[in-house]
Scaffold this motif. Structure first.
Motif, mmCIF file in Angstrom:
data_model
loop_
_atom_site.group_PDB
_atom_site.id
_atom_site.type_symbol
_atom_site.label_atom_id
_atom_site.label_comp_id
_atom_site.label_asym_id
_atom_site.label_seq_id
_atom_site.Cartn_x
_atom_site.Cartn_y
_atom_site.Cartn_z
ATOM 1 N N ASP A 9 0.828 -1.110 0.083
ATOM 2 C CA ASP A 9 -0.031 -0.265 0.025
ATOM 3 C C ASP A 9 0.933 1.153 -0.195
ATOM 4 O O ASP A 9 1.454 1.558 1.147
ATOM 5 C CB ASP A 9 -0.981 0.019 1.145
ATOM 6 C CG ASP A 9 -2.070 -0.960 1.310
ATOM 7 O OD1 ASP A 9 -2.403 -1.538 0.144
ATOM 8 O OD2 ASP A 9 -2.363 -1.420 2.439
ATOM 9 N N GLY A 10 1.053 1.808 -0.982
ATOM 10 C CA GLY A 10 1.598 3.077 -1.218
ATOM 11 C C GLY A 10 3.297 3.089 -1.171
ATOM 12 O O GLY A 10 3.935 4.055 -1.066
ATOM 13 N N GLN A 11 3.882 1.637 -1.431
ATOM 14 C CA GLN A 11 5.250 1.675 -1.214
ATOM 15 C C GLN A 11 5.700 0.630 -2.313
ATOM 16 O O GLN A 11 4.973 -0.382 -2.254
ATOM 17 C CB GLN A 11 5.551 0.997 0.249
ATOM 18 C CG GLN A 11 6.825 0.902 0.643
ATOM 19 C CD GLN A 11 7.449 2.219 0.870
ATOM 20 O OE1 GLN A 11 7.961 3.024 0.324
ATOM 21 N NE2 GLN A 11 7.110 2.786 2.236
ATOM 22 N N THR A 12 6.486 0.726 -2.956
ATOM 23 C CA THR A 12 7.260 -0.202 -4.035
ATOM 24 C C THR A 12 8.385 -0.416 -3.898
ATOM 25 O O THR A 12 9.254 0.463 -3.432
ATOM 26 C CB THR A 12 6.978 0.109 -5.535
ATOM 27 O OG1 THR A 12 5.634 0.681 -5.743
ATOM 28 C CG2 THR A 12 7.674 -0.676 -6.363
ATOM 29 N N LEU A 13 8.914 -1.600 -3.721
ATOM 30 C CA LEU A 13 10.206 -2.419 -3.787
ATOM 31 C C LEU A 13 10.569 -3.208 -4.675
ATOM 32 O O LEU A 13 9.889 -4.201 -5.053
ATOM 33 C CB LEU A 13 10.392 -3.003 -2.345
ATOM 34 C CG LEU A 13 11.825 -3.409 -1.977
ATOM 35 C CD1 LEU A 13 12.757 -2.724 -1.739
ATOM 36 C CD2 LEU A 13 11.631 -4.573 -0.717
ATOM 37 N N GLU A 14 11.778 -3.283 -5.399
ATOM 38 C CA GLU A 14 12.223 -3.751 -6.353
ATOM 39 C C GLU A 14 13.443 -4.612 -6.151
ATOM 40 O O GLU A 14 14.254 -4.039 -5.262
ATOM 41 C CB GLU A 14 12.280 -3.210 -7.739
ATOM 42 C CG GLU A 14 11.141 -2.702 -8.462
ATOM 43 C CD GLU A 14 11.107 -1.933 -9.860
ATOM 44 O OE1 GLU A 14 12.474 -1.863 -10.387
ATOM 45 O OE2 GLU A 14 10.391 -1.689 -10.633
#
Length: 124
Positions: A9-14
């Protein structure tokens, strides 16, 4: 190998996937969604994969390590102390297979709440 994306929710990690059996098994099941759980400074969530413990499985993670935790089976992302940590180490509850390395600071996951959703996919 490929790059994996975790959309909280509202946060992206690659993260860049490593050339391991766990990474290949997880990549084959993407995309999927799961409910997030937290344990100290760790987020973890179910993964629809069963793969054996690898020879280099470990409990103590380095910042940015993304692991397949056999006890779930879950994906575990530690970013600080857990209830079993000694000092400032990132320690999971039991050994896990590291299958990816985050491309940004995993400490940003501190804002992810237990019960939220995560979408896991390959980066195209």
């Amino acid at each position: 190998m490929a790059r994996i994306r975790f959309e909280f929710d509202g946060q992206t990690l690659e993260a860049d996937m490593l050339d391991t059996a766990s990474a290949k098994a997880i990549a084959a099941k993407l995309p999927y969604e799961a409910r997030v759980m937290t344990w100290g400074d760790e987020v973890y969530f179910d993964v629809p994969v069963e793969t054996p413990r690898e020879a280099d499985a470990r409990e103590i993670m380095q910042p940015g390590d993304i692991a397949y935790w056999l006890g779930g089976p879950c994906i575990a992302i530690g970013f600080g102390r857990t209830p079993v940590s000694r000092g400032d180490e990132i320690r999971l509850a039991s050994p896990a297979n590291v299958f990816a390395k985050a491309t940004s600071d995993v400490k940003a996951l501190k804002s992810v709440k237990s019960g939220s959703r995560v979408k896991v996919s390959l980066v195209k």
